[in-house]
Design a protein around this motif. Structure first.
Motif, mmCIF file in Angstrom:
data_model
loop_
_atom_site.group_PDB
_atom_site.id
_atom_site.type_symbol
_atom_site.label_atom_id
_atom_site.label_comp_id
_atom_site.label_asym_id
_atom_site.label_seq_id
_atom_site.Cartn_x
_atom_site.Cartn_y
_atom_site.Cartn_z
ATOM 1 N N LEU A 217 40.355 48.459 41.017
ATOM 2 C CA LEU A 217 40.189 47.151 40.631
ATOM 3 C C LEU A 217 41.219 46.460 39.579
ATOM 4 O O LEU A 217 41.961 45.720 39.854
ATOM 5 C CB LEU A 217 38.998 46.718 40.399
ATOM 6 C CG LEU A 217 38.695 45.196 40.365
ATOM 7 C CD1 LEU A 217 39.028 44.581 41.849
ATOM 8 C CD2 LEU A 217 37.388 44.858 39.967
ATOM 9 N N ILE A 225 43.155 39.947 44.480
ATOM 10 C CA ILE A 225 42.569 38.879 43.529
ATOM 11 C C ILE A 225 43.578 37.506 43.289
ATOM 12 O O ILE A 225 43.311 36.550 43.633
ATOM 13 C CB ILE A 225 41.918 39.255 41.891
ATOM 14 C CG1 ILE A 225 40.792 40.046 42.339
ATOM 15 C CG2 ILE A 225 41.624 37.838 41.141
ATOM 16 C CD1 ILE A 225 40.542 41.142 41.163
ATOM 17 N N VAL A 239 31.725 34.951 43.116
ATOM 18 C CA VAL A 239 32.235 36.274 43.431
ATOM 19 C C VAL A 239 30.893 37.041 43.843
ATOM 20 O O VAL A 239 30.109 37.119 43.062
ATOM 21 C CB VAL A 239 32.646 37.056 42.371
ATOM 22 C CG1 VAL A 239 32.934 38.547 42.454
ATOM 23 C CG2 VAL A 239 34.172 36.209 42.099
ATOM 24 N N SER A 240 31.149 37.995 44.928
ATOM 25 C CA SER A 240 30.393 39.000 45.181
ATOM 26 C C SER A 240 30.966 40.460 45.226
ATOM 27 O O SER A 240 32.229 40.201 45.705
ATOM 28 C CB SER A 240 29.298 38.769 46.327
ATOM 29 O OG SER A 240 29.904 38.311 47.559
ATOM 30 N N ALA A 241 30.408 41.400 45.332
ATOM 31 C CA ALA A 241 31.025 42.583 45.263
ATOM 32 C C ALA A 241 30.229 43.871 45.458
ATOM 33 O O ALA A 241 28.962 44.026 44.999
ATOM 34 C CB ALA A 241 31.751 42.903 43.874
ATOM 35 N N GLU A 243 30.183 48.289 45.357
ATOM 36 C CA GLU A 243 31.088 49.405 45.166
ATOM 37 C C GLU A 243 30.814 50.518 45.912
ATOM 38 O O GLU A 243 29.645 50.945 46.181
ATOM 39 C CB GLU A 243 30.956 49.913 43.775
ATOM 40 C CG GLU A 243 31.940 51.173 43.119
ATOM 41 C CD GLU A 243 31.953 51.436 41.634
ATOM 42 O OE1 GLU A 243 31.174 51.054 41.321
ATOM 43 O OE2 GLU A 243 32.856 52.400 41.319
ATOM 44 N N PHE A 261 35.087 43.004 47.522
ATOM 45 C CA PHE A 261 34.562 41.692 46.872
ATOM 46 C C PHE A 261 34.814 40.543 47.985
ATOM 47 O O PHE A 261 35.716 40.539 48.497
ATOM 48 C CB PHE A 261 34.959 41.663 45.384
ATOM 49 C CG PHE A 261 36.572 41.680 45.335
ATOM 50 C CD1 PHE A 261 37.221 42.819 45.353
ATOM 51 C CD2 PHE A 261 37.378 40.615 45.411
ATOM 52 C CE1 PHE A 261 38.723 42.957 45.253
ATOM 53 C CE2 PHE A 261 38.558 40.427 45.339
ATOM 54 C CZ PHE A 261 39.439 41.540 45.031
ATOM 55 N N LEU A 263 35.180 36.157 47.532
ATOM 56 C CA LEU A 263 35.529 35.179 46.876
ATOM 57 C C LEU A 263 35.080 34.068 47.625
ATOM 58 O O LEU A 263 35.474 33.740 48.684
ATOM 59 C CB LEU A 263 36.911 34.864 46.225
ATOM 60 C CG LEU A 263 37.358 36.451 45.475
ATOM 61 C CD1 LEU A 263 39.114 36.281 45.384
ATOM 62 C CD2 LEU A 263 36.881 36.609 44.153
ATOM 63 N N ILE A 358 33.600 40.366 39.051
ATOM 64 C CA ILE A 358 33.514 41.469 40.098
ATOM 65 C C ILE A 358 32.682 42.683 39.567
ATOM 66 O O ILE A 358 31.870 42.979 40.046
ATOM 67 C CB ILE A 358 34.744 41.672 40.801
ATOM 68 C CG1 ILE A 358 35.537 40.676 41.477
ATOM 69 C CG2 ILE A 358 34.616 43.151 41.508
ATOM 70 C CD1 ILE A 358 37.011 41.101 41.883
ATOM 71 N N TYR A 359 33.258 43.377 38.318
ATOM 72 C CA TYR A 359 32.226 44.089 37.810
ATOM 73 C C TYR A 359 31.101 43.823 37.520
ATOM 74 O O TYR A 359 29.972 44.682 37.696
ATOM 75 C CB TYR A 359 32.972 44.800 36.456
ATOM 76 C CG TYR A 359 34.228 45.555 36.769
ATOM 77 C CD1 TYR A 359 34.014 46.609 37.593
ATOM 78 C CD2 TYR A 359 35.462 45.434 36.092
ATOM 79 C CE1 TYR A 359 35.313 47.285 37.952
ATOM 80 C CE2 TYR A 359 36.452 46.297 36.206
ATOM 81 C CZ TYR A 359 36.124 47.277 37.235
ATOM 82 O OH TYR A 359 37.562 48.030 37.475
ATOM 83 N N LYS A 367 25.525 37.637 43.263
ATOM 84 C CA LYS A 367 26.564 36.813 43.394
ATOM 85 C C LYS A 367 26.795 36.165 41.982
ATOM 86 O O LYS A 367 25.884 35.901 41.059
ATOM 87 C CB LYS A 367 26.301 35.436 44.254
ATOM 88 C CG LYS A 367 27.241 34.649 44.963
ATOM 89 C CD LYS A 367 27.013 33.587 45.563
ATOM 90 C CE LYS A 367 27.239 33.602 46.923
ATOM 91 N NZ LYS A 367 27.380 32.366 47.677
#
Ligand code: NAD
Length: 372
Positions: A217, A225, A239-241, A243, A261, A263, A358-359, A367
């Motif tokens: 990232l 991004i 943002v949602s993400a 891993e 992710f 946006l 994001i992290y 979210k």
């Protein structure tokens, strides 16, 4: 992509000049850059003489407004070979202990920091305190807090801070932005940004959390991004993400292998992005509006960037990105020229805020709302 890159770089100086000449016309229409009739050139020292610095230095040979005049390195043998290769006087050579003395050097205007990510914060602040403009590679810092401190330090020292977002000067990218601004795609609804390659050497600094600040990232997800923002033309509000990690030995705690992710933008558009150090052939942007689309593949490599829209191929000139970047950065630093897409510290900070979010979204599974 490497083969194409190598081929391009082997083209003779005359062809590069031809490309730059055609770009001058292009650049003036999109991005008014002043002429350097007075012969004013930005005199640049590069800090960190690694892989990307070498690419920038080679590209700068064809610059008309920026010149490599100095180096900062911890390795004396590298300094020596760069001195020979680029005719750099000893008075413009520094190491990491003594580079604050650049303050007393009237022959250097700006320092380009091209070191591992974790070093950017302290090095940029030291350069600012030495009274020189700073160009800093992406990601500008490890997080938004650091980024803000760098901006504050540069403001206090009355120097400018730019981030090495080379694609902000790339003609085909700028053509898609021009078309979006002209309404050719209608209302923007969707962006897809996919950035990935298989990271080889497990011992490289990019896979070391302390030096890289994260994993894919920080290094390449940032292109998706940044691209989402300049392609959609708005700042995301959430943002949602998620891993995925398939190799926890190679990608240790805090070093992300693959993150997907999403946006959300105030106008209703959504972006769906993928950042990976374990998937090859990912270098693609897709933008969709209610009247048309743009597709770029490759979208972020060193070139040539290729793209098409619902109206046909994008055929703006192919250029050496770092040559144009440095010439245009010279215009920004010396003449206060305004780029089409911002390139300053505030721009770098916007990406860092999204990276932080994001992290956080990966960690919490929730979210995350973004405040600007
Ligand atoms: P690299 O490993 O090739 O070079 C890093 C340099 O920093 C080396 O010369 C190394 O000796 C030096 N260095 C100084 N202190 C160090 C330390 N404590 N640990 C390790 N190295 C140290 O890396 P690179 O690919 O040139 O990347 C440097 C920066 O440039 C990174 O921030 C990266 O994200 C950025 N980058 C940007 C682009 C772009 O297209 N804009 C492309 C590649 C890299």
């Amino acid at each position: 992509m490497d083969t194409r890159r190598d081929f391009l770089q082997k083209l003779g100086a005359s062809i590069i000049l031809m490309q730059l000449n055609s770009l001058k016309t292009f650049g003036q229409s999109l991005n008014p850059v002043p002429h350097y009739d007075d012969g004013k050139v930005l005199r640049v020292a590069i800090m960190g003489l690694g892989g990307y610095a070498t690419r920038v230095a080679e590209a700068m040979k064809a610059c008309t407004r920026a010149k490599l005049v100095g180096v900062i390195s911890g390795t004396p043998s590298k300094i020596e070979s760069w001195q020979t290769k680029y005719e750099i006087p000893t008075s413009n050579c520094y190491n990491y202990e003594n580079f604050d003395a650049v303050r007393n050097n009237p022959n250097i205007d700006a320092i380009y920091v091209i070191t591992p990510n974790a070093l950017h914060h302290d090095q940029v602040i030291r350069v600012a305190k030495a009274g020189k403009h700073v160009i800093c590679e992406k990601p500008m810092a490890l997080n938004a807090k650091e980024g803000q401190e760098m901006i504050d330090a540069c403001r206090k020292a009355n120097v400018k801070l730019l981030v090495g977002y080379r694609l902000h000067f790339e003609p085909r990218t700028l053509e898609v932005i021009r078309m979006r601004n002209a309404g050719d795609f209608g209302k923007i609804k969707f962006f897809q940004g996919q950035c990935g390659f298989v990271a080889g050497d497990p011992n490289q600094w990019r896979l070391n959390k302390a030096l890289a600040g994260g994993g894919a990232l920080m290094d390449i997800g940032i292109y998706a991004i940044n691209g989402a923002r300049y392609m959609v033309g708005e700042e995301p509000i959430w943002v949602s993400a998620q891993e995925t990690k398939t190799d926890p030995i190679k990608f240790k705690e805090g070093v992300d292998e693959t993150i997907q992710f999403q946006l959300g933008f105030p106008g209703g558009a959504v972006a769906s992005c993928l950042s990976s150090y374990n998937i090859n052939h990912l270098d693609r942007f897709f933008l969709s509006g209610d009247k048309g689309f743009a597709e770029m593949q490759p979208s972020t490599g060193y070139g040539p960037i290729k793209g098409r829209t619902h109206l046909g191929e994008i055929s703006q000139p192919i250029i050496t990105q770092q040559t144009v970047q440095m010439d245009q950065m010279a215009a920004i630093l010396l003449e206060d020229s305004k780029p089409v897409v911002p390139i300053d510290g505030a721009e770098g900070l916007r990406d860092l805020k999204i990276i932080d979010a994001i992290y956080q979204a990966v960690k919490t599974g929730k979210k995350v709302l973004l405040n600007h």
